[in-house]
Design a protein around this motif. Sequence first.
Motif, PDB file in Angstrom:
ATOM      1  N   VAL A  70       0.851  -1.190   0.000  1.00  0.00           N
ATOM      2  CA  VAL A  70       0.000   0.000   0.000  1.00  0.00           C
ATOM      3  C   VAL A  70       0.887   1.241   0.000  1.00  0.00           C
ATOM      4  CG1 VAL A  70      -1.791   1.302   1.233  1.00  0.00           C
ATOM      5  CG2 VAL A  70      -1.779  -1.209   1.333  1.00  0.00           C
ATOM      6  N   ILE A  71       0.520   2.227  -0.820  1.00  0.00           N
ATOM      7  CA  ILE A  71       1.161   3.546  -0.783  1.00  0.00           C
ATOM      8  C   ILE A  71       0.111   4.557  -0.368  1.00  0.00           C
ATOM      9  CG2 ILE A  71       2.246   5.389  -2.129  1.00  0.00           C
ATOM     10  CD1 ILE A  71       3.458   3.207  -3.912  1.00  0.00           C
ATOM     11  N   VAL A  72       0.418   5.340   0.663  1.00  0.00           N
ATOM     12  CA  VAL A  72      -0.473   6.393   1.149  1.00  0.00           C
ATOM     13  C   VAL A  72       0.090   7.732   0.698  1.00  0.00           C
ATOM     14  CG1 VAL A  72      -1.506   7.494   3.163  1.00  0.00           C
ATOM     15  CG2 VAL A  72      -1.122   5.009   3.146  1.00  0.00           C
ATOM     16  N   ILE A  73      -0.728   8.506  -0.002  1.00  0.00           N
ATOM     17  CA  ILE A  73      -0.309   9.834  -0.461  1.00  0.00           C
ATOM     18  C   ILE A  73      -0.880  10.862   0.514  1.00  0.00           C
ATOM     19  CG2 ILE A  73      -0.391  11.507  -2.342  1.00  0.00           C
ATOM     20  CD1 ILE A  73      -0.773   9.143  -4.263  1.00  0.00           C
ATOM     21  N   GLY A  74      -0.018  11.460   1.313  1.00  0.00           N
ATOM     22  CA  GLY A  74      -0.443  12.440   2.303  1.00  0.00           C
ATOM     23  C   GLY A  74      -0.084  12.006   3.710  1.00  0.00           C
ATOM     24  N   GLY A  75       0.723  12.820   4.397  1.00  0.00           N
ATOM     25  CA  GLY A  75       1.202  12.466   5.723  1.00  0.00           C
ATOM     26  C   GLY A  75       0.624  13.305   6.834  1.00  0.00           C
ATOM     27  N   GLY A  76      -0.634  13.748   6.675  1.00  0.00           N
ATOM     28  CA  GLY A  76      -1.329  14.367   7.793  1.00  0.00           C
ATOM     29  C   GLY A  76      -1.854  13.290   8.720  1.00  0.00           C
ATOM     30  N   VAL A  77      -2.704  13.683   9.663  1.00  0.00           N
ATOM     31  CA  VAL A  77      -3.164  12.708  10.646  1.00  0.00           C
ATOM     32  C   VAL A  77      -4.015  11.615  10.005  1.00  0.00           C
ATOM     33  CG1 VAL A  77      -5.279  13.941  11.330  1.00  0.00           C
ATOM     34  CG2 VAL A  77      -4.071  12.495  12.992  1.00  0.00           C
ATOM     35  N   ALA A  78      -4.754  11.915   8.950  1.00  0.00           N
ATOM     36  CA  ALA A  78      -5.574  10.888   8.296  1.00  0.00           C
ATOM     37  C   ALA A  78      -4.689   9.827   7.659  1.00  0.00           C
ATOM     38  CB  ALA A  78      -6.486  11.519   7.254  1.00  0.00           C
ATOM     39  N   GLY A  79      -3.735  10.265   6.839  1.00  0.00           N
ATOM     40  CA  GLY A  79      -2.855   9.322   6.167  1.00  0.00           C
ATOM     41  C   GLY A  79      -1.964   8.553   7.126  1.00  0.00           C
ATOM     42  N   GLY A 107     -12.447  19.454   8.680  1.00  0.00           N
ATOM     43  CA  GLY A 107     -12.018  20.057   9.926  1.00  0.00           C
ATOM     44  C   GLY A 107     -12.084  19.127  11.126  1.00  0.00           C
ATOM     45  N   PHE A 108     -12.545  17.896  10.917  1.00  0.00           N
ATOM     46  CA  PHE A 108     -12.642  16.923  12.002  1.00  0.00           C
ATOM     47  C   PHE A 108     -11.634  15.796  11.828  1.00  0.00           C
ATOM     48  CE2 PHE A 108     -16.752  18.996  11.662  1.00  0.00           C
ATOM     49  CZ  PHE A 108     -17.016  19.337  12.974  1.00  0.00           C
ATOM     50  N   GLY A 109     -10.577  16.061  11.084  1.00  0.00           N
ATOM     51  CA  GLY A 109      -9.607  15.011  10.787  1.00  0.00           C
ATOM     52  C   GLY A 109      -8.916  14.449  12.008  1.00  0.00           C
ATOM     53  N   VAL A 110      -8.538  15.312  12.949  1.00  0.00           N
ATOM     54  CA  VAL A 110      -7.864  14.824  14.155  1.00  0.00           C
ATOM     55  C   VAL A 110      -8.846  14.035  15.013  1.00  0.00           C
ATOM     56  CG1 VAL A 110      -6.558  15.465  16.209  1.00  0.00           C
ATOM     57  CG2 VAL A 110      -6.256  16.777  14.104  1.00  0.00           C
ATOM     58  N   GLY A 111     -10.026  14.584  15.239  1.00  0.00           N
ATOM     59  CA  GLY A 111     -10.996  13.966  16.131  1.00  0.00           C
ATOM     60  C   GLY A 111     -11.640  12.701  15.610  1.00  0.00           C
ATOM     61  N   THR A 112     -11.542  12.450  14.302  1.00  0.00           N
ATOM     62  CA  THR A 112     -12.129  11.237  13.721  1.00  0.00           C
ATOM     63  C   THR A 112     -11.076  10.248  13.240  1.00  0.00           C
ATOM     64  OG1 THR A 112     -12.271  12.232  11.502  1.00  0.00           O
ATOM     65  CG2 THR A 112     -14.174  12.529  12.960  1.00  0.00           C
ATOM     66  N   ALA A 113      -9.804  10.563  13.440  1.00  0.00           N
ATOM     67  CA  ALA A 113      -8.729   9.745  12.886  1.00  0.00           C
ATOM     68  C   ALA A 113      -8.767   8.287  13.336  1.00  0.00           C
ATOM     69  CB  ALA A 113      -7.368  10.381  13.201  1.00  0.00           C
ATOM     70  N   PRO A 114      -8.939   7.978  14.618  1.00  0.00           N
ATOM     71  CA  PRO A 114      -8.937   6.559  14.999  1.00  0.00           C
ATOM     72  C   PRO A 114     -10.014   5.740  14.300  1.00  0.00           C
ATOM     73  CG  PRO A 114      -8.613   7.933  16.932  1.00  0.00           C
ATOM     74  CD  PRO A 114      -8.993   8.857  15.798  1.00  0.00           C
ATOM     75  N   ALA A 115     -11.234   6.276  14.238  1.00  0.00           N
ATOM     76  CA  ALA A 115     -12.325   5.543  13.594  1.00  0.00           C
ATOM     77  C   ALA A 115     -12.055   5.350  12.109  1.00  0.00           C
ATOM     78  CB  ALA A 115     -13.645   6.278  13.797  1.00  0.00           C
TER      79      ALA A 115
END
Length: 373
Positions: free
Chosen positions: A6-15, A330-338
């Motif tokens: 797998v390659i993930v494009i984007g290294g913010g909290v979601a990726g 805008g909810f990327g941090v708060g929804t990241a685990p799910a």
Amino acid sequence: MDYHDVIVIGGGVAGASAAAEIAAHATVLVLEAEDQPGYHSTGRSAAFFTTTYGNSASQALGRISEPFFRNPPEEFSESPLLHPRDQIVVANADGLDRLQAMQQSIAGDVVAISAHEALERVSVLNAGEVAGAFVDRTGGELDAGAILGGYVRLLKQRGGSFVGNARVSGLSYLDGLWTVTTERGDCHRAPIVINAAGAWADQVAELAGLTPLGIKPLRRTAILVPPPEDTEVGDWPMVVHLSGELYFKPDAGMILVSPMDETEDLPSDVQPDEYDVAVAVDRLINNTSVEVRNVPHKWAGFRCFAPDRNPVVGYDPRSSGFFWLAGQGGFGVGTAPALAHLTCGLVTGEKIPPVYDRVLHLAGALAPARLLS
């Protein structure tokens, strides 16, 4: 040329979070355009956690993610991820209907308080602009840096790789494999690509030959201003003023203020517009007794939305192995685990842990197919 599952494009909290969970089952490479993870939306987020704000999907994802923030895995972080802080939502007389409708929609999680109680909690509020209020005691401030850093460490501990300064410039699919090319000429191959590129998500799709889904980056402005002299703000709640169209909260001895703007902009290292900064100052002055003589710090970040304002998570039916993880609004941090566990389950086929498996009920509402006519 290297090969991965797998390659993930984007290294913010979601990726980063999705990659960390997938790395327990497969080989993963994260490609981040900047020289550090989370430079754009994640690093500029107010990161206030609440399960009572946003649309129904965001609220549900927050509830599923909440146990992670309150009791993170051992050694995930040396510091707490969630610092409790109440949120008070207020409105003037003209906004009472809107306030009551909002309260009724989330009645189980909030408690109505009088205008007098709100003014006692936050003495700088303009009494003439507060006719009603409710308080949400379920949330608090997320440590976005600790959360992102914990996921990046977990990714590496599980054998995954994170590469910075790796902006993607090309995507092609042949014989069951995606070839991902970066601006510096590196090539990586994998059968699955996860598009977690935030404000650039539609651009990444175009590189893959796909018509964009209409994920729009909307600029949001924030400023820091000094509190009134001899005023201790550390115990203030987060204040959302529905009628005044702003929110403010304590931040390292200062007051963080946002005019809650949503201005469509081009993907970039977004900067605050001076007009929006002036609007933030004006709204704070009109709704509180705070006098603003200077703005020592100002910034802007993107909140990215699909047309229906739900996140976009799942395989694109138009192309094999192209997976969307975008539009968290805008909810990327708060929804990241799910969303990380949902992504891991859909990509690897592994069973989602019971504490998160409710997220499967949202899969259809988040799938990219809903946005294709």
